[in-house]
Write an enzyme that holds these catalytic residues in place. Structure first.
Site, PDB file in Angstrom:
ATOM      1  N   ILE A  46      20.604  52.588  25.634  1.00 19.11           N
ATOM      2  CA  ILE A  46      21.475  52.653  26.815  1.00 19.11           C
ATOM      3  C   ILE A  46      21.446  51.337  27.585  1.00 19.11           C
ATOM      4  O   ILE A  46      21.792  51.285  28.759  1.00 19.11           O
ATOM      5  CB  ILE A  46      21.072  53.827  27.724  1.00 19.11           C
ATOM      6  CG1 ILE A  46      19.642  53.652  28.256  1.00 19.11           C
ATOM      7  CG2 ILE A  46      21.195  55.147  26.972  1.00 19.11           C
ATOM      8  CD1 ILE A  46      19.248  54.693  29.307  1.00 19.11           C
ATOM      9  N   ALA A 289       1.699  49.757  24.604  1.00 16.49           N
ATOM     10  CA  ALA A 289       2.844  49.826  25.519  1.00 16.49           C
ATOM     11  C   ALA A 289       2.777  51.040  26.440  1.00 16.49           C
ATOM     12  O   ALA A 289       2.195  52.075  26.103  1.00 16.49           O
ATOM     13  CB  ALA A 289       4.148  49.866  24.725  1.00 16.49           C
ATOM     14  N   GLU A 294      12.114  53.314  34.243  1.00 20.33           N
ATOM     15  CA  GLU A 294      12.526  54.023  35.460  1.00 20.33           C
ATOM     16  C   GLU A 294      11.829  53.543  36.716  1.00 20.33           C
ATOM     17  O   GLU A 294      12.444  53.423  37.773  1.00 20.33           O
ATOM     18  CB  GLU A 294      12.235  55.503  35.295  1.00 20.33           C
ATOM     19  CG  GLU A 294      13.124  56.189  34.298  1.00 20.33           C
ATOM     20  CD  GLU A 294      12.730  57.631  34.206  1.00 20.33           C
ATOM     21  OE1 GLU A 294      13.343  58.448  34.887  1.00 20.33           O
ATOM     22  OE2 GLU A 294      11.775  57.942  33.470  1.00 20.33           O
TER      23      GLU A 294
END
Lengths: 366, 457
Positions: A46, A289, A294
């Site tokens: 996205i 990771a 967000e």
């Protein structure tokens, strides 16, 4: 008119992966006869960089150049399940799925190479698209040759598959909210300092600078990471000062119906953004990771609100902090109405906003 | 490490910045129809009658879809997690928010489709609206949600609120030197991706459906489409994976299912691209949050306890709100360790567009509230905000609100780093702090009981 400078700091945490976990991702990989690698993953990109990051993980794990990897997330017939690109889960959860698939492929390449070179695969290493004998680097074979041999000599297909699932955490006591296992894949941390300039006549706040520190586990691709953090900073600024789908909430009117009437930050007047990256590797993520997508817009609104208080001495706790709200707060302060109510050891701010003041249905005080 | 950690260019970046990437709206097929939706002009109304006849009679109109065309009309985003659905794919007896879809028209052009929507005659009885979450519980408040009422009442154990309880909250408040209360209200915002909601649904000759989709979650959306259409996953192929921005606004599967129904009814490919106005006025937003925080602290800067009340504005239907509120509750202490907690959170329904996921779901407003409140408490104590935060920062083996030990918290490091980066001189004792397990001065009596014994609590 006076311009007032102020500075505010906030500190946040944010989980990686769906809350309570239970969100699987799967992937599979095949190798072409020339050693080039096709990855099939169901992770939508996205703009967060799933295609890039997962391709990097595969290239690193197998031991081939990045540009040997083709990434296909184009459809649900050929790609296996990924729960989706949300909850800051793609790099951690889907990344682990391709990591496991890539490990399998690496093992298969070494296995075929071992047969070709008549040597135990455990004595081989694989890097930069080349298999070589540990300690005797001159004895080597390209992955392209290995894949060709697998296809045309041994009649085999080099593939691998992988899946990752952090098991679902159940709420075992609804009264207390106790859960039976960690409800997150990892937790990322950040702090932000906002420097603002407040115009006490117009109520306009200009964010001069945002300094941010992020613990992101591992910077898989620092360029993409900085893109997430810089973009998040702008989104956080919009949340703090500008954007509101219902400008007169709870009223439902005067909604912005276009980019002309709904105000996201524009490029003009953006603050300087300075980032500090801290790598505190996660225990379960690919190469350490954690998620970053967000949380990147979570720290700025409070830092800006605190900086405004530092600048002009008023708290605005309804967001966004529009000029209208800020001027109203300055007016209340000038009239001596901005002070919290003090009652014994209690200090009560914002009483006019409280459900206890607005509603009569029941006593909400916990 | 050669590849991981490298500053490699974005895999598909060149295509994006040169306009050569094929996004969903770039898909054009022979005979492709265009769709438009009839949406409610009212915040809350009873639907007395819908007459689609005038639209169906128009030249160029190929299919009109209403609730009667949907095999399974109600399917919840969280049905897979055992939470009932409450939202009809197309409105049937009521519209509960302005912009709610009532019918979809597929026609030879988008102009015809829009004209046909205008020709549909709907008879409404307008009803009073509820927009303020604080008033949802009043006697006589307008009813919003036909399945759940004005707030969700089906948390585990039959509870009406998501609860967190930890430690001895009454003792914490009795022992406190100072109690600070504040109210924080964060707003709905639009995810505002460049690409609006869009799809192309294609009926294939073998009876399958191909759906070109902008979803952020191919398999979630596959499940949603198959549930509404009552099809096995073999009958639908989702084609996507390249999305023109989502930020959480493209998990809801806003367009795929209806376009699929129109494609099946018309036998032709159907594209449905939302206008910017629809994206702004009818697609989900970030949810507004009403948060009241009461902290009990000592004069030397320990947070002994927190009481918190949250009212989450879900809009008219639940979508992911129960999930979002639960996540919110799990993180309501922020980056700090607070041993005594009393949290109640409600999912409240209003006559507003259903709210849904957006970047930081459940936590963006929460982080905002917690940090402003934390600063206020430090100010009331007359204490340096770095010292106050560092002292209460979570440490290894401290336990979270739901009693899980933190494995690798970095609150201390990010605070020390941000101070260094902004030229803030910290006292030596603050600079020497680490994330490591609490001992000595950092382990006062009130925190002893909340340290996990041997890993996960």
């Amino acid at each position: 008119m006076t311009l007032h400078r102020g500075r505010g700091m906030s500190t946040i945490e944010y989980p990686t992966g769906m809350n309570q976990n239970g969100d699987p991702s799967q992937a599979w990989i095949k190798v072409k006869p020339d050693g080039r690698v096709d990855v099939f993953s169901g992770t939508a990109d996205i703009g967060n960089g799933s295609k890039t990051i997962q391709s990097q993980i595969v290239a690193e794990t197998i031991g081939v150049p990045y540009d040997w990897v083709t990434f296909d997330n184009s459809n649900t017939d050929s790609s296996p399940l990924c729960t989706g690109t949300f909850a800051s889960r793609a790099t951690f959860v889907a990344g682990n799925a391709v990591l496991k698939a890539a490990r399998e492929v690496r093992g298969r390449i070494l296995e075929i190479a071992g047969r070709e070179m008549e040597i135990d695969p455990g004595d081989l290493e694989l890097e930069d698209g080349s298999v070589s004998v540990v300690g005797t680097p001159a004895r080597s074979m390209g992955v392209d040759e290995v894949a060709g041999a697998a296809t045309f000599v041994h009649g085999e297909l080099l593939t691998g598959d992988g899946a990752h699932l952090n098991p679902a955490a159940e709420i075992i006591d609804p009264e207390t909210g106790e859960v039976d296992k960690p409800p997150h894949a990892a937790i990322s941390y950040a702090a932000c300092v906002a420097e603002v300039e407040v115009d006490d006549e117009t109520g306009v706040v200009r964010v001069v600078k945002l300094t941010q520190a992020y613990d992101i586990g591992r910077a898989m691709n620092p360029t993409l990471l900085e893109g997430q953090i810089d973009g998040g900073a702008v989104m956080g600024l919009g949340f703090g000062l500008l954007e509101d789908s219902y400008p007169y909430y709870p009223a439902n009117e005067h909604r912005g119906e276009s980019m002309n009437t709904y105000h996201v930050p524009g490029m003009e007047g953006l603050p300087a953004v300075e980032n500090v990256l801290i790598e505190n590797p996660s225990t379960g993520g690919p190469y350490g990771a954690k998620g970053i997508g967000e949380m990147a817009n979570n720290a700025q609104p409070a830092a800006i609100a605190i900086a405004i208080h530092d600048a002009v001495g008023v708290w605005v706790t309804e967001f966004p902090i529009t000029p209208e709200r800020l001027l109203a707060a300055l007016d209340r302060e000038a009239a001596g109405e901005d002070q919290p109510r003090r009652e014994g050891k209690r200090v009560i701010y914002d009483e006019h906003l409280s459900v206890n003041t607005v509603a009569t249905a029941k006593s909400w005080r916990p | 490490m050669k590849v991981v950690g490298a500053r490699l260019p974005r895999y598909d970046g060149v295509g994006h910045v040169t306009g050569r990437t094929t996004y969903v709206d770039d898909v054009r097929l022979p005979g492709m129809l265009h769709a438009a939706a009839l949406r409610s002009p009212h915040h809350n109304a009873r639907i007395i009658d819908v007459d689609t006849g005038p639209a169906e009679a128009m030249a160029g109109v190929r299919a009109v879809i209403t609730h009667a065309d949907v095999p399974t009309l109600v399917y919840g985003h969280l049905s897979g997690a055992g939470i009932d659905g409450d939202e009809p794919l197309l409105a049937k007896d009521f519209v509960r928010y302005k912009g709610q879809p009532i019918a979809l028209v597929a026609a030879d052009s988008v102009q015809i489709a829009r004209a046909a929507c205008d020709a549909i005659v709907v008879d409404y009885e307008e009803l009073p609206t509820l927009l303020d979450v604080r008033l949802a519980f009043e006697d006589g408040a307008p009813v919003v949600n036909d399945r759940f009422g004005n707030w969700y009442k089906e948390f585990e154990g039959g509870l009406e609120a998501r609860q967190i309880r930890k430690g001895d909250i009454d003792r914490a408040f009795d022992d406190a030197d100072l109690i600070v209360e504040g109210v924080y209200r964060t707003q709905a915002v639009e995810q505002a991706p460049l690409e609006t909601q869009v799809c192309v649904a294609v009926p294939e000759p073998d009876g399958r459906l191909t759906i070109h989709t902008c979803t952020q979650a191919l398999y979630f959306s596959l499940g949603v489409v198959c549930a509404h259409l009552e099809l096995p996953m073999s009958k639908v192929k989702m084609v996507g994976g390249t999305v023109g921005g989502g930020f959480g606004g493209k998990v809801d599967t806003a367009s795929d299912t209806l376009a699929a129904l129109a494609a099946r009814k018309s036998g032709l490919p159907v594209k449905w691209r939302w206008t910017r106005e629809e994206e702004m006025l009818a697609s989900s937003t970030r949810g507004p949050w009403h948060m009241e925080i009461i902290d009990a602290v000592t004069s030397d800067g320990w947070i002994l306890g927190r009481k918190m009340l949250t009212l989450h504005d879900a809009g008219a239907y639940g979508r992911f709100s129960v999930y979002g509120l639960t996540k919110h509750s799990f993180h309501h202490t922020g980056a700090y360790t607070i041993p005594n907690l009393h949290f109640d959170g409600y999912v409240v329904f209003t006559n507003r567009i259903p709210t849904s996921a957006m970047r930081g779901y459940g936590v963006t407003g929460l982080s905002t509230a917690i940090e402003v409140h934390t600063e206020r408490v430090a100010n009331e104590l007359g204490m340096d905000p770095y010292e106050f935060r560092l002292k209460n920062a979570n440490r290894v083996n401290d336990t979270s609100p739901n009693r899980i030990a933190y494995e690798d918290p970095s609150t201390v490091e990010v605070l020390q780093s941000i101070a260094a980066a902004t030229g803030t001189e910290l006292d030596g004792s603050l600079r020497a702090m680490t994330r490591g397990e609490r001992t000595d001065d950092l382990l006062p009596d009130h925190l002893v009981g909340q340290i996990a014994q041997g890993g996960h609590g």
